[in-house]
Design an enzyme around this catalytic site. Structure first.
Site: not given
Length: 125
Positions: A71, A35, A40, A2
């Site tokens: 997702r 994760p 970032r 992400p």
């Protein structure tokens, strides 16, 4: 993987956007759907912009969350809502003092991406 990209107008430069980035990262970490080693975030101060008709010193903050595909819609919606709440809380006083627009969008990477990241090793032990 992400990525959070916060764009903000330079008339908000007195705010601590690093604090906002930490809050947004915390939302992703706590969700358990992303994760930690891949998160970032960055803030980009905009110097060339026009808001509304350009006659006032209006401001805006736009947040984009980029995630890998796969997702569920429910996860993305809940994440979007949590990120937006964190941003609203961060900007609460600012909304009281000036005209301000806040927006958030979620983008899924649809095509294969190239990446190399050993930061994950720290979190997977």
């Amino acid at each position: 993987m992400p990525h959070i990209i916060v764009e903000y107008t330079d008339n908000l430069a007195d705010l601590n956007f690093r604090s906002l980035l930490k809050s947004l990262n915390h939302v992703l970490v706590e969700s358990d759907h992303f994760p930690t080693g891949g998160i970032r975030s960055r803030a980009v101060k905009l110097t060339d912009y026009v808001v509304a008709d350009g006659t006032e010193d209006d401001a805006f903050v736009h947040i984009e969350l980029k995630v890998g595909a796969g997702r569920s819609e429910e996860v993305l919606k809940a994440t979007s809502e949590s990120l937006f709440e964190a941003a609203k809380t961060f900007l609460d006083d600012c909304f009281k003092d000036r005209y301000l627009a806040l927006s958030l969008e979620v983008t899924e990477f649809r095509f294969p991406t190239q990446k190399k990241n050993n930061i994950h090793n720290r979190y997977t032990g």
